[in-house]
Write a protein that holds these residues in place. Structure first.
Motif, mmCIF file in Angstrom:
data_model
loop_
_atom_site.group_PDB
_atom_site.id
_atom_site.type_symbol
_atom_site.label_atom_id
_atom_site.label_comp_id
_atom_site.label_asym_id
_atom_site.label_seq_id
_atom_site.Cartn_x
_atom_site.Cartn_y
_atom_site.Cartn_z
ATOM 1 N N LYS A 81 9.943 27.880 93.173
ATOM 2 C CA LYS A 81 8.644 28.053 92.521
ATOM 3 C C LYS A 81 7.624 28.649 93.479
ATOM 4 O O LYS A 81 6.863 29.567 93.114
ATOM 5 C CB LYS A 81 8.147 26.702 91.998
ATOM 6 N N HIS A 84 8.249 32.350 94.057
ATOM 7 C CA HIS A 84 7.850 33.131 92.887
ATOM 8 C C HIS A 84 6.333 33.226 92.779
ATOM 9 O O HIS A 84 5.793 34.334 92.591
ATOM 10 C CB HIS A 84 8.437 32.493 91.628
ATOM 11 N N GLU A 85 5.652 32.116 92.889
ATOM 12 C CA GLU A 85 4.201 32.110 92.712
ATOM 13 C C GLU A 85 3.487 32.903 93.803
ATOM 14 O O GLU A 85 2.464 33.555 93.546
ATOM 15 C CB GLU A 85 3.688 30.668 92.695
ATOM 16 N N LYS A 118 17.139 28.667 87.483
ATOM 17 C CA LYS A 118 15.710 28.844 87.747
ATOM 18 C C LYS A 118 15.482 30.070 88.632
ATOM 19 O O LYS A 118 14.592 30.886 88.366
ATOM 20 C CB LYS A 118 15.165 27.586 88.426
ATOM 21 N N ARG A 121 15.896 33.394 86.709
ATOM 22 C CA ARG A 121 14.735 33.744 85.881
ATOM 23 C C ARG A 121 13.627 34.349 86.722
ATOM 24 O O ARG A 121 12.866 35.199 86.238
ATOM 25 C CB ARG A 121 14.220 32.495 85.153
ATOM 26 N N ASP A 122 13.530 33.937 87.976
ATOM 27 C CA ASP A 122 12.475 34.437 88.857
ATOM 28 C C ASP A 122 12.957 35.567 89.764
ATOM 29 O O ASP A 122 12.249 35.974 90.693
ATOM 30 C CB ASP A 122 11.925 33.290 89.720
#
Length: 324
Positions: A81, A84-85, A118, A121-122
């Motif tokens: 996460k 990605h962010e 996950k 998807r990123d």
């Protein structure tokens, strides 16, 4: 002898727990990018600004409880996460044993599948690190099964000290691959024992994968290997976007920057977390020259004292076993 010593230390759970209690006070912060995601991502962004990509390892050893393996998975998902962010130039390296391989194979597979899903998807790559020989086939099985389920964002590692390394390199030619020498103590029945033999096999699998494989990550601090790869790539018109050099966080920083500035793709292996001890000892075992780098870059008097005591404890343990 020295290599055996550090491998033995890396597998000592008592010393691992003791080192964890010290945090990174002993100087390991020079080779471990912090104990949490925020600290680690700060290091990743700094490296990215210098034109260096990163592969991130959430450190962990001796996982024999499902709840601990689940916590490790959640931490890795949090790293995905964060990558990605923050749009970081980074991907994930994970150890199947940390995610439950030694507990239950199917449990581990579902854990890694969740991470791969996950990350897919990123658009983030996931590399399954190789560990010791007993975990070799189960890890390849994980890679195979995930690939069959359609996950194209996964890869793995080939360790040059195994006799079977070239065969495995050929079998996984269509997969992004990290090539390394190997960092565990293995039987002569399955692995080369002499440095020259390991180096020769390392060069052999590097050349084959550069010529026939997909993207190749060449993980080494060895100047001779690096120079050989440069010459080989130039002689065979291998484009620089087909491979990268990899080194460990905190080691040979000047060379890492120099290679990136020369126009070679470069990726730094960035470990983080409180469970740094086993990783730290295996880096010393992997290449004796790392000891010199540690002394120059890491160890203070306090560190030397602790490592000396740890080594003494290990040797005393070996001697006491022999006396029984």
């Amino acid at each position: 002898m020295l290599r055996d010593l550090f491998i033995g230390l890396s597998e000592n759970q008592l010393l691992n727990r003791a080192a964890r209690n010290y945090g990174l006070q002993l100087g390991a912060q020079q080779v471990v990018a912090g104990t949490n995601i925020t600290e680690m991502m700060d290091s990743v962004k700094e490296l990215n600004q210098a034109g260096i990509a990163c592969t991130i390892d959430n450190l962990g050893e001796f996982v024999y409880d499902k709840s601990e393996a689940i916590r490790a998975k959640e931490q890795i998902l949090a790293v995905v996460k964060a990558i990605h962010e923050q749009q970081a130039d980074a991907h994930i390296s994970l150890k199947p044993s940390q995610l439950g391989l030694d507990i239950d194979y199917e449990f581990c597979r579902e854990q890694i599948k969740e991470i791969a899903e996950k990350a897919s998807r990123d658009d983030i790559f996931v590399n399954l690190d190789m560990e010791n020989y007993p975990r070799l086939e189960p890890t390849f099985r994980l890679v195979n099964e995930l690939s069959e389920e359609g996950y194209t964002n996964i890869g793995t590692v080939i360790q040059a000290y195994f006799h079977r390394a070239l065969k495995d390199t050929r079998a996984y030619r269509d997969m992004r691959m990290r090539l390394v020498k190997g960092a565990y103590k293995e039987s002569p029945a399955v692995a080369y024992q002499k440095k020259q033999e390991i180096d020769e096999n390392f060069i052999r699998i590097i050349e084959w994968h550069l010529l026939h494989g997909k993207f190749t990550s060449i993980a080494t601090h060895d100047d001779r290997i690096i120079d050989h790869v440069k010459r080989f790539a130039a002689e065979h018109d291998i484009e620089r976007d087909q491979f990268e050099f990899q080194m460990l966080y905190g080691f040979r920083k000047d060379l890492q920057l120099a290679l990136a500035k020369e126009g070679y793709r470069f990726c730094t292996y960035v470990p983080f977390g409180e469970d740094w001890y086993g990783y730290f000892m295996r880096r010393l075992a992997e290449r004796p020259q790392n000891m010199n780098l540690m002394v120059k870059q890491v160890f203070n008097k306090k560190t030397n004292t602790v490592i000396g005591l740890a080594a003494g404890a290990f040797l005393l343990g070996r001697l006491s076993k022999r006396g029984k």
